[in-house]
Design a protein around this motif. Structure first.
Motif, PDB file in Angstrom:
ATOM      1  N   ILE A  29       0.853  -1.000   0.051  1.00  0.00           N
ATOM      2  CA  ILE A  29      -0.036   0.150  -0.091  1.00  0.00           C
ATOM      3  C   ILE A  29       0.852   1.291   0.113  1.00  0.00           C
ATOM      4  O   ILE A  29       0.666   2.445  -0.851  1.00  0.00           O
ATOM      5  CB  ILE A  29      -0.936   0.080   1.120  1.00  0.00           C
ATOM      6  CG1 ILE A  29      -1.834  -1.317   1.171  1.00  0.00           C
ATOM      7  CG2 ILE A  29      -1.747   1.274   1.299  1.00  0.00           C
ATOM      8  CD1 ILE A  29      -2.940  -1.164   2.303  1.00  0.00           C
ATOM      9  N   LEU A  30       1.981   1.336   0.737  1.00  0.00           N
ATOM     10  CA  LEU A  30       3.017   2.364   0.870  1.00  0.00           C
ATOM     11  C   LEU A  30       3.666   2.754  -0.713  1.00  0.00           C
ATOM     12  O   LEU A  30       3.467   3.846  -1.053  1.00  0.00           O
ATOM     13  CB  LEU A  30       4.203   2.017   1.727  1.00  0.00           C
ATOM     14  CG  LEU A  30       5.175   2.947   1.915  1.00  0.00           C
ATOM     15  CD1 LEU A  30       4.832   4.226   2.633  1.00  0.00           C
ATOM     16  CD2 LEU A  30       6.407   2.260   2.692  1.00  0.00           C
ATOM     17  N   ILE A  31       4.080   1.711  -1.244  1.00  0.00           N
ATOM     18  CA  ILE A  31       4.638   1.704  -2.502  1.00  0.00           C
ATOM     19  C   ILE A  31       3.606   2.018  -3.514  1.00  0.00           C
ATOM     20  O   ILE A  31       3.668   2.825  -4.469  1.00  0.00           O
ATOM     21  CB  ILE A  31       5.625   0.682  -2.786  1.00  0.00           C
ATOM     22  CG1 ILE A  31       6.854   0.782  -1.772  1.00  0.00           C
ATOM     23  CG2 ILE A  31       6.219   0.516  -4.111  1.00  0.00           C
ATOM     24  CD1 ILE A  31       7.595  -0.697  -1.919  1.00  0.00           C
ATOM     25  N   GLY A  32       2.561   1.615  -3.425  1.00  0.00           N
ATOM     26  CA  GLY A  32       1.512   1.644  -4.500  1.00  0.00           C
ATOM     27  C   GLY A  32       1.176   3.056  -4.647  1.00  0.00           C
ATOM     28  O   GLY A  32       0.697   3.534  -5.744  1.00  0.00           O
ATOM     29  N   GLU A  38       1.627   8.700  -9.779  1.00  0.00           N
ATOM     30  CA  GLU A  38       2.622   9.078 -11.076  1.00  0.00           C
ATOM     31  C   GLU A  38       2.001   8.768 -12.049  1.00  0.00           C
ATOM     32  O   GLU A  38       1.966   9.625 -12.981  1.00  0.00           O
ATOM     33  CB  GLU A  38       3.934   8.696 -10.796  1.00  0.00           C
ATOM     34  CG  GLU A  38       4.918   9.427 -12.005  1.00  0.00           C
ATOM     35  CD  GLU A  38       5.212  10.714 -12.101  1.00  0.00           C
ATOM     36  OE1 GLU A  38       5.435  11.280 -13.238  1.00  0.00           O
ATOM     37  OE2 GLU A  38       4.859  11.492 -10.824  1.00  0.00           O
ATOM     38  N   LEU A  39       1.610   7.622 -12.142  1.00  0.00           N
ATOM     39  CA  LEU A  39       1.020   6.878 -13.534  1.00  0.00           C
ATOM     40  C   LEU A  39      -0.321   7.593 -13.643  1.00  0.00           C
ATOM     41  O   LEU A  39      -0.713   7.704 -14.990  1.00  0.00           O
ATOM     42  CB  LEU A  39       0.849   5.508 -13.219  1.00  0.00           C
ATOM     43  CG  LEU A  39       2.191   4.479 -13.134  1.00  0.00           C
ATOM     44  CD1 LEU A  39       1.870   3.174 -12.945  1.00  0.00           C
ATOM     45  CD2 LEU A  39       3.004   4.712 -14.559  1.00  0.00           C
ATOM     46  N   SER A  40      -0.910   7.884 -12.561  1.00  0.00           N
ATOM     47  CA  SER A  40      -2.281   8.466 -12.913  1.00  0.00           C
ATOM     48  C   SER A  40      -2.383   9.802 -13.357  1.00  0.00           C
ATOM     49  O   SER A  40      -2.975  10.154 -14.421  1.00  0.00           O
ATOM     50  CB  SER A  40      -3.113   8.754 -11.417  1.00  0.00           C
ATOM     51  OG  SER A  40      -4.203   9.300 -11.333  1.00  0.00           O
ATOM     52  N   ASP A  41      -1.091  10.858 -12.949  1.00  0.00           N
ATOM     53  CA  ASP A  41      -0.945  11.910 -13.801  1.00  0.00           C
ATOM     54  C   ASP A  41      -0.438  11.843 -15.075  1.00  0.00           C
ATOM     55  O   ASP A  41      -0.809  12.537 -15.901  1.00  0.00           O
ATOM     56  CB  ASP A  41       0.130  12.805 -12.925  1.00  0.00           C
ATOM     57  CG  ASP A  41      -0.456  13.275 -11.656  1.00  0.00           C
ATOM     58  OD1 ASP A  41      -1.967  13.595 -11.375  1.00  0.00           O
ATOM     59  OD2 ASP A  41       0.463  13.524 -10.582  1.00  0.00           O
ATOM     60  N   ARG A  42       0.008  10.769 -15.546  1.00  0.00           N
ATOM     61  CA  ARG A  42       0.811  10.596 -16.782  1.00  0.00           C
ATOM     62  C   ARG A  42      -0.664   9.951 -17.779  1.00  0.00           C
ATOM     63  O   ARG A  42      -0.560  10.265 -18.874  1.00  0.00           O
ATOM     64  CB  ARG A  42       2.062   9.713 -16.692  1.00  0.00           C
ATOM     65  CG  ARG A  42       2.691   9.465 -18.099  1.00  0.00           C
ATOM     66  CD  ARG A  42       3.908   8.995 -17.812  1.00  0.00           C
ATOM     67  NE  ARG A  42       4.753   9.633 -17.210  1.00  0.00           N
ATOM     68  CZ  ARG A  42       6.005   9.009 -17.036  1.00  0.00           C
ATOM     69  NH1 ARG A  42       6.776   8.133 -17.535  1.00  0.00           N
ATOM     70  NH2 ARG A  42       6.821  10.078 -16.080  1.00  0.00           N
ATOM     71  N   GLY A 343      -0.397  13.071  -1.465  1.00  0.00           N
ATOM     72  CA  GLY A 343       0.397  12.037  -1.779  1.00  0.00           C
ATOM     73  C   GLY A 343       1.393  11.696  -0.514  1.00  0.00           C
ATOM     74  O   GLY A 343       1.527  10.667  -0.094  1.00  0.00           O
ATOM     75  N   ALA A 344       2.098  12.759  -0.214  1.00  0.00           N
ATOM     76  CA  ALA A 344       3.348  12.810   0.732  1.00  0.00           C
ATOM     77  C   ALA A 344       2.599  12.510   2.176  1.00  0.00           C
ATOM     78  O   ALA A 344       2.975  11.736   2.882  1.00  0.00           O
ATOM     79  CB  ALA A 344       3.869  14.256   0.525  1.00  0.00           C
ATOM     80  N   SER A 345       1.613  13.205   2.408  1.00  0.00           N
ATOM     81  CA  SER A 345       0.742  12.914   3.630  1.00  0.00           C
ATOM     82  C   SER A 345       0.066  11.442   3.798  1.00  0.00           C
ATOM     83  O   SER A 345       0.483  10.902   4.811  1.00  0.00           O
ATOM     84  CB  SER A 345      -0.282  14.046   3.724  1.00  0.00           C
ATOM     85  OG  SER A 345       0.252  15.214   3.785  1.00  0.00           O
ATOM     86  N   ASN A 346      -0.523  10.996   2.719  1.00  0.00           N
ATOM     87  CA  ASN A 346      -1.111   9.721   2.883  1.00  0.00           C
ATOM     88  C   ASN A 346       0.227   8.635   2.946  1.00  0.00           C
ATOM     89  O   ASN A 346      -0.163   7.461   3.588  1.00  0.00           O
ATOM     90  CB  ASN A 346      -1.683   9.474   1.801  1.00  0.00           C
ATOM     91  CG  ASN A 346      -2.663   8.131   1.787  1.00  0.00           C
ATOM     92  OD1 ASN A 346      -3.245   7.869   2.692  1.00  0.00           O
ATOM     93  ND2 ASN A 346      -3.006   7.548   0.568  1.00  0.00           N
TER      94      ASN A 346
END
Length: 438
Positions: A29-32, A38-42, A343-346
């Motif tokens: 979950i952490l790495i995902g 990033e993939l979502s933005d791209r 993203g950083a907070s989560n």
């Protein structure tokens, strides 16, 4: 009951492997989060949502046929990654499609589906006692969800910012027709669409990254406080959620109770953040959760109902904290860096949830040590949240300058309030005359 503990003999010296399996799932979950973000933005929100559904369906179903514990852990890691992709895509699509005044309500409504899922899981676990069949039963439906996600509309904002304005216009017209406003949809034009999103387009040209969260003083302080609040929430939440078997109550009933407490907790939260404010709500629920977890140390083990009640109360507080944090964080960060900040907070919540199972190992030294650590961390989260800005009835900040201006206004208001209190403490002379400065 058939579980991974009984199948692979995860007891005695091998008991730590159970906590390790949970931590590896949390690591996924952490790495995902950052990867799928990033993939979502791209590539867009919709394709990532569909791919995440497929990954969860494949890895979850594969875990049901794992020949060894190592293979099971690897597939559960992929399950964790895909869950992050689904959560992130759902939250972003909700924020980018739903009007501002409806976001708090829609976010809470989405959270209730998580609660209903807990109810369903409890029933399935009772009806399907074999863990392999249970794993397959809860994973296979995601193949259907992947197919259904093709009817989910892509984010209009993302399409316009990525040069797909014509496709965005077609999507808007389709949604308008679905909502019974086909005529209004037909009147829309590319020029009008671009004009309405002109500010978003101009803001997107200014790129901010993770380094700016610590480089800019205002963001640095806010990010530090939010990091502690998110970490303590994820840390303490999963300590209670994963320790249900310790309370000596029927596991299925307790799982339903743990899910059921979310219903009143989320309802009280939406009322509190709407009328009392985000900051006071977050501070209160984290402090109450910390006190609840610490109080478990002093409740005897034979008082199972009391321990269960305290744990359920603490879990409800942590659930409220999650609900509040998702909305509060998105309102604190300016538009130009909101997704990066979220993203950083989560990420810190996932770090906390990953470490939480490992802390339970300290219970082998002294049984009360884990609760001391969990409870203290929740109290620290509440203290950190106290230093955040209030966002109730305030417009969303668009730029860093908006946030800094907001901070200055807060300081000026505080100084005026302190000056007024100081003036009230100066004693007046007899006769009601004002004090003589000499």
């Amino acid at each position: 009951m058939d579980t991974i503990v009984t199948e692979w003999d995860l007891v005695c010296s091998s008991g730590k492997l159970k906590e390790m399996a949970q931590s590896i799932f949390m690591a996924g979950i952490l790495i995902g989060g950052p990867v799928f973000g990033e993939l979502s933005d791209r590539f867009g929100r919709k394709p990532i949502l569909t791919c995440s559904y497929l990954l969860l369906a494949a890895s979850g179903s594969g875990a049901a046929f794992s020949p060894t514990l190592l293979v099971y852990m690897l597939l559960r890691f992929l399950c964790g990654c895909s869950i992050s992709g689904i959560t992130l895509s759902t939250v972003i699509l909700n924020v980018e499609w739903v009007p501002t005044w409806m976001r708090a309500i829609s976010s809470t409504a989405i959270g209730y589906f998580y609660t209903f899922g807990q109810f369903i899981l409890s029933g399935l676990a009772y009806a399907v006692p074999k863990w392999r069949w249970l794993q397959f039963t809860v994973s296979a439906p995601y193949f259907i969800f992947a197919l259904s996600s093709w009817w989910t509309p892509e984010s209009i904002r993302w399409m316009v910012l990525n040069g797909k304005s014509s496709k965005a216009l077609k999507t808007l017209r389709r949604v308008a027709a679905y909502n019974g406003k086909k005529e209004e949809g037909e009147k829309l034009s590319l020029e009008e669409l671009k004009h309405n999103l002109q500010k978003d387009i101009s803001l997107a040209k200014v790129k901010y990254g993770l380094a700016d969260l610590v480089r800019i003083p205002t963001l640095r302080r806010m990010t530090f406080c939010l990091a502690i609040a998110w970490f303590s929430t994820g840390f303490a939440y999963y300590s209670l959620a994963m320790g249900v078997e310790e309370f000596g109550v029927n596991l299925y009933i307790l799982q339903i109770i743990f899910g059921g407490v979310d219903i009143p907790a989320k309802f009280v939260t939406i009322l509190s953040i709407s009328y009392l404010g985000r900051r006071i709500t977050l501070v209160a629920v984290l402090l109450l959760a910390g006190v609840a977890i610490l109080s478990l140390i002093f409740v005897p083990l034979d008082m199972q109902m009391v321990r269960t009640a305290v744990a359920v109360f603490g879990k409800g507080c942590m659930s409220s904290s999650f609900s509040c944090l998702f909305l509060y964080t998105s309102e604190l960060y300016p538009t130009v860096i909101r997704q990066t900040g979220m993203g950083a907070s989560n990420l810190w919540a996932r770090v906390g949830s990953m470490i939480a199972p490992l802390v339970k190992i300290t219970g082998e030294v002294q049984p009360f040590i884990p609760n001391v650590i969990y409870g203290t961390m929740a109290l620290l989260g509440g203290i950190a949240a106290f230093f955040l800005l209030e966002t109730l009835n305030r417009p969303l900040p668009e730029t860093i300058e908006d946030l800094e201006s907001w901070v200055r206004q807060g300081k000026e208001t505080k100084q005026e309030s302190e000056a007024e209190k100081a003036s009230q403490k100066i004693p007046l002379k007899l006769g009601g005359s004002s004090p003589d400065p000499s």
